[in-house]
Enzyme design. Structure first.
Site, PDB file in Angstrom:
ATOM      1  N   PHE A 153       0.933  -1.203   0.087  1.00  0.00           N
ATOM      2  CA  PHE A 153      -0.063  -0.011  -0.006  1.00  0.00           C
ATOM      3  C   PHE A 153       1.014   1.202   0.165  1.00  0.00           C
ATOM      4  CE2 PHE A 153      -3.606   2.762   1.602  1.00  0.00           C
ATOM      5  CZ  PHE A 153      -4.693   2.473   0.779  1.00  0.00           C
ATOM      6  N   GLU A 175      -0.357  -5.045 -17.055  1.00  0.00           N
ATOM      7  CA  GLU A 175      -0.120  -3.977 -17.815  1.00  0.00           C
ATOM      8  C   GLU A 175       0.731  -2.987 -17.025  1.00  0.00           C
ATOM      9  OE1 GLU A 175      -1.415  -3.037 -21.142  1.00  0.00           O
ATOM     10  OE2 GLU A 175       0.304  -1.729 -20.571  1.00  0.00           O
ATOM     11  N   VAL A 235       4.898  -2.126 -16.912  1.00  0.00           N
ATOM     12  CA  VAL A 235       5.596  -1.521 -18.021  1.00  0.00           C
ATOM     13  C   VAL A 235       4.677  -0.262 -18.309  1.00  0.00           C
ATOM     14  CG1 VAL A 235       6.696  -1.655 -20.297  1.00  0.00           C
ATOM     15  CG2 VAL A 235       6.433  -3.887 -18.937  1.00  0.00           C
ATOM     16  N   GLY A 277       3.714   2.277 -16.852  1.00  0.00           N
ATOM     17  CA  GLY A 277       2.772   3.086 -16.132  1.00  0.00           C
ATOM     18  C   GLY A 277       1.397   3.209 -16.685  1.00  0.00           C
ATOM     19  N   GLY A 319       8.429  11.350  -6.809  1.00  0.00           N
ATOM     20  CA  GLY A 319       7.610   9.892  -6.501  1.00  0.00           C
ATOM     21  C   GLY A 319       7.851   9.049  -7.758  1.00  0.00           C
ATOM     22  N   GLU A 347      12.399   4.643  -8.351  1.00  0.00           N
ATOM     23  CA  GLU A 347      11.893   3.405  -7.387  1.00  0.00           C
ATOM     24  C   GLU A 347      12.377   3.651  -5.972  1.00  0.00           C
ATOM     25  OE1 GLU A 347      10.726   0.237  -8.701  1.00  0.00           O
ATOM     26  OE2 GLU A 347      10.162   1.755 -10.087  1.00  0.00           O
ATOM     27  N   ASP A 358      15.653  -1.190 -14.149  1.00  0.00           N
ATOM     28  CA  ASP A 358      14.233  -1.081 -14.426  1.00  0.00           C
ATOM     29  C   ASP A 358      13.580  -1.284 -15.592  1.00  0.00           C
ATOM     30  OD1 ASP A 358      11.442  -0.026 -13.029  1.00  0.00           O
ATOM     31  OD2 ASP A 358      11.964   1.345 -14.796  1.00  0.00           O
ATOM     32  N   LYS A 381      11.531  -4.209 -17.321  1.00  0.00           N
ATOM     33  CA  LYS A 381      10.384  -4.087 -18.315  1.00  0.00           C
ATOM     34  C   LYS A 381      10.376  -4.660 -19.477  1.00  0.00           C
ATOM     35  CE  LYS A 381       9.343   0.392 -16.019  1.00  0.00           C
ATOM     36  NZ  LYS A 381       9.791   1.815 -15.872  1.00  0.00           N
ATOM     37  N   GLY A 403       3.896   7.114 -12.015  1.00  0.00           N
ATOM     38  CA  GLY A 403       3.345   7.888 -11.347  1.00  0.00           C
ATOM     39  C   GLY A 403       2.071   7.284 -10.578  1.00  0.00           C
TER      40      GLY A 403
HETATM   41  N1  HSE Z   1      10.624   4.251 -11.524  1.00  0.00           N
HETATM   42  C1  HSE Z   1      10.072   3.737 -12.624  1.00  0.00           C
HETATM   43  C2  HSE Z   1      10.425   4.936 -13.775  1.00  0.00           C
HETATM   44  C3  HSE Z   1       8.631   3.813 -12.335  1.00  0.00           C
HETATM   45  O1  HSE Z   1      10.868   5.916 -13.404  1.00  0.00           O
HETATM   46  O2  HSE Z   1      10.011   4.715 -14.846  1.00  0.00           O
HETATM   47  C4  HSE Z   1       7.738   3.245 -13.187  1.00  0.00           C
HETATM   48  O3  HSE Z   1       7.877   1.790 -13.466  1.00  0.00           O
END
Ligand code: HSE
Length: 326
Positions: A8, A140, A143, A145, A198, A201, A212, A216, A308
């Site tokens: 959460f 979904e 990858v 957002g 925000g 990661e 990251d 993806k 986001g």
């Molecule tokens: N930390 C990742 C980014 C978040 O900056 O794209 C979404 O996966």
């Protein structure tokens, strides 16, 4: 539809915010009542078999850990139709998401997840487990957002072979490189802004070292191109070595430096690449962009908010609403 949210943080709370703010419209337009019956953070869980009002849950979370809130039941005490798995990604074994997903699928519960590592590490095993148990495993949100890539490919491009993927798939890196190039700011300065936004990661080395993006790409290669690959197959280079001088020189040639991930000829690579200033992958800030090259439809490029809380919740919501209802 009864859902339990494990994890959460930004994504889990984003989903609760969407259900708080848009719940009535979703019920009306989609004829489905998405009800949170449990939510769990690292302290423990809050649960109510009749459903928890999202506003109440968010208020409790703003006051402290969920386990110290007003609910006496816990996630183990309630039944739910879908597990929303939104715990942080850990590439070393994928826990706790891996066990959460395995446990839910094995017990015949659908899973919708934003957690990349379990899919990137064990795609075949988990999709097979879902199939054996007759439930959905939808991802979904792992990858791009809010940017639809997996469902776009599976639904709108059904019948097309996707032959390659090129993408700017990490919002944090794109934000850092964009601001370094435009404002001449230092890497450290912009990274801390990305963390405040925000977007980064929990451990930002995942972003800036390219991990990251690699996670993806592996998910896309498996899900969209049908390759059988794992995270270890990716050649990865991040952006930590990119200097302002390199960005300036690229700019003089009307080029940008972007962290680009590619899947092509079964090779999966992540690294800084020069991209012409008017190229479809030249997106600013935290935006993501990806081009799928397809057999029948040609190149399809999607651009959107790759990170986001609300944007990622949008992807989770769309997966939830796509689960067949009895
Ligand atoms: N930390 C990742 C980014 C978040 O900056 O794209 C979404 O996966």
């Amino acid at each position: 539809m009864r859902i339990a949210i494990r994890g959460f943080g930004s994504v889990g709370q984003g989903l609760a915010e969407v259900l708080r703010d848009e719940g009535d419209r979703i019920r009306r337009e989609e004829s489905v009542d998405v009800r949170i019956v449990a939510a769990e953070d690292s302290s423990g869980s809050a649960a109510d078999p009749d459903g928890i009002e999202p506003a109440e849950l968010l208020e409790a979370k703003s006051e402290g850990p969920l386990a110290s809130g007003r609910w006496t039941a816990s996630i183990e005490d309630v039944d739910y139709d879908v597990l929303v798995e939104a715990t942080p990604t850990d590439v070393e074994g994928g826990e706790p998401g891996m066990s959460n997903i395995r446990e839910a699928l094995s017990s015949g519960t659908h899973v919708v997840t934003s957690n990349k590592a379990p899919l990137a590490l064990s795609y075949r095993e988990l999709t097979e487990l879902a199939r054996e148990n007759g439930v959905e495993l939808l991802f979904e949100a792992t990858v791009g957002g809010g940017m639809p890539l997996i469902n776009l490919s599976r639904r709108c491009l059904a019948g097309n072979e996707v032959t390659s993927i090129h993408g700017v798939l990490n919002g944090t890196c794109n934000y850092i490189l964009s601001r370094m190039a435009v404002e001449g700011l230092s890497y450290e300065q912009v990274l801390s802004d990305a963390q405040e936004l925000g977007v980064a990661e929990a451990d930002p080395t995942y972003d800036v070292e390219g991990l990251d993006t690699a996670l993806k790409l592996v998910i896309l290669a498996d899900a969209v191109m049908g390759l059988s690959c794992s995270y270890d197959d990716v050649e990865v280079e991040g952006i930590t070595g990119i200097t302002q001088e390199a960005l300036r020189l690229a700019g003089e040639d009307n080029m940008k430096i972007k962290l680009v991930g590619t899947v092509h000829d079964s090779r999966i690579e992540v690294g800084p690449r020069l991209v012409p200033s008017d190229h479809p992958l030249d997106v600013p800030g935290v935006l993501n962009a990806a081009t799928l090259s397809t057999g029948l439809a040609g190149d399809i490029t999607v651009t959107g908010m790759g990170a986001g809380s609300i944007e990622t919740a949008s992807a989770i919501l769309s997966d939830l609403l796509s689960i067949p209802r009895a």
